[in-house]
Design an enzyme around this catalytic site. Sequence first.
Site, PDB file in Angstrom:
ATOM      1  N   TYR A 153     -23.134  -2.816 -45.094  1.00 23.95           N
ATOM      2  CA  TYR A 153     -23.787  -3.144 -43.833  1.00 23.95           C
ATOM      3  C   TYR A 153     -25.268  -3.470 -44.063  1.00 23.95           C
ATOM      4  O   TYR A 153     -25.776  -4.476 -43.542  1.00 23.95           O
ATOM      5  CB  TYR A 153     -23.656  -1.978 -42.858  1.00 23.95           C
ATOM      6  CG  TYR A 153     -24.312  -2.227 -41.516  1.00 23.95           C
ATOM      7  CD1 TYR A 153     -23.665  -2.957 -40.530  1.00 23.95           C
ATOM      8  CD2 TYR A 153     -25.577  -1.727 -41.233  1.00 23.95           C
ATOM      9  CE1 TYR A 153     -24.264  -3.193 -39.301  1.00 23.95           C
ATOM     10  CE2 TYR A 153     -26.180  -1.956 -40.009  1.00 23.95           C
ATOM     11  CZ  TYR A 153     -25.519  -2.687 -39.046  1.00 23.95           C
ATOM     12  OH  TYR A 153     -26.129  -2.918 -37.842  1.00 23.95           O
ATOM     13  N   LYS A 157     -27.227  -7.056 -43.273  1.00 21.31           N
ATOM     14  CA  LYS A 157     -28.371  -7.172 -42.374  1.00 21.31           C
ATOM     15  C   LYS A 157     -29.589  -7.765 -43.106  1.00 21.31           C
ATOM     16  O   LYS A 157     -30.412  -8.441 -42.474  1.00 21.31           O
ATOM     17  CB  LYS A 157     -28.701  -5.813 -41.765  1.00 21.31           C
ATOM     18  CG  LYS A 157     -27.620  -5.274 -40.827  1.00 21.31           C
ATOM     19  CD  LYS A 157     -27.531  -6.047 -39.525  1.00 21.31           C
ATOM     20  CE  LYS A 157     -26.452  -7.070 -39.439  1.00 21.31           C
ATOM     21  NZ  LYS A 157     -26.416  -7.763 -38.124  1.00 21.31           N
TER      22      LYS A 157
END
Length: 256
Positions: A153, A157
């Site tokens: 994740y 990002k």
Amino acid sequence: MARVFITGSSDGLGQMAAKLLIEQGHKVVLHARNPQRAKDALAAVPQAESVVVGDLSSIAQTRNLAEQVNALGPFDAVIHNAAVGYKEPNRIATEDGLPQVFAVNTLAPYILTALIKKPKRLIYLSSGLHKNGDASLKDLTWENRPWQGTQAYSDSKLHDVILAFAIARLWPGVLSNSLEPGWVPTKMGGPEAPDDLDQAHRTQAWLAVSDEPAATVTGEYFFHKELRNPNPAARDTSKQEQLLEACQRLSGVELP
């Protein structure tokens, strides 16, 4: 009055941004990943102009989604809001064999950016966790690394900020920025998230439509309408090119 398309706007921050923009007098097109969620989205935001449907974990559906958006005519801004979280204990593969987190959070914004007719403004939602992203950009698809959901994740990002800055550099006629909404108590963030939910959707809406000098910039990173320093790797043009080349190879979609 602006016309704005928001990915992942059937609930959460995307829906909140849609409602705020509509309250301000702007036109908004929603996005949902399946027909049922599309119905729910229009029920929640009945003033929306329309809703387009497509699962961003699928390259084919993401390409089709871009066609749906283009068929609706030009947009002033696109907010790349959609994302999936990092709580999965295992590497979940998509129909294309990619990790779901990478497919939705990284590759889909790239594909939509490449295929949707250029708007005046592009906004990419990132996270404070992007600072922990792997700046080497090696093994983007987690085929050789042991799976770590939080790291995957964080990586995705970071990719969003890199993409925003790459577009700002390559498309000088488009305002392209990224932001972190904070760790807020959404479905993804969880009930224990400490940041202010009421502020979490405002920066992306502001960047999409405001004529304030602070909002009409490009290649910047924000938190609550204030400039914030991103991971330095995001401004590295060689990293930008590396990510774009990888996304093009994996998606088969070339950035104009």
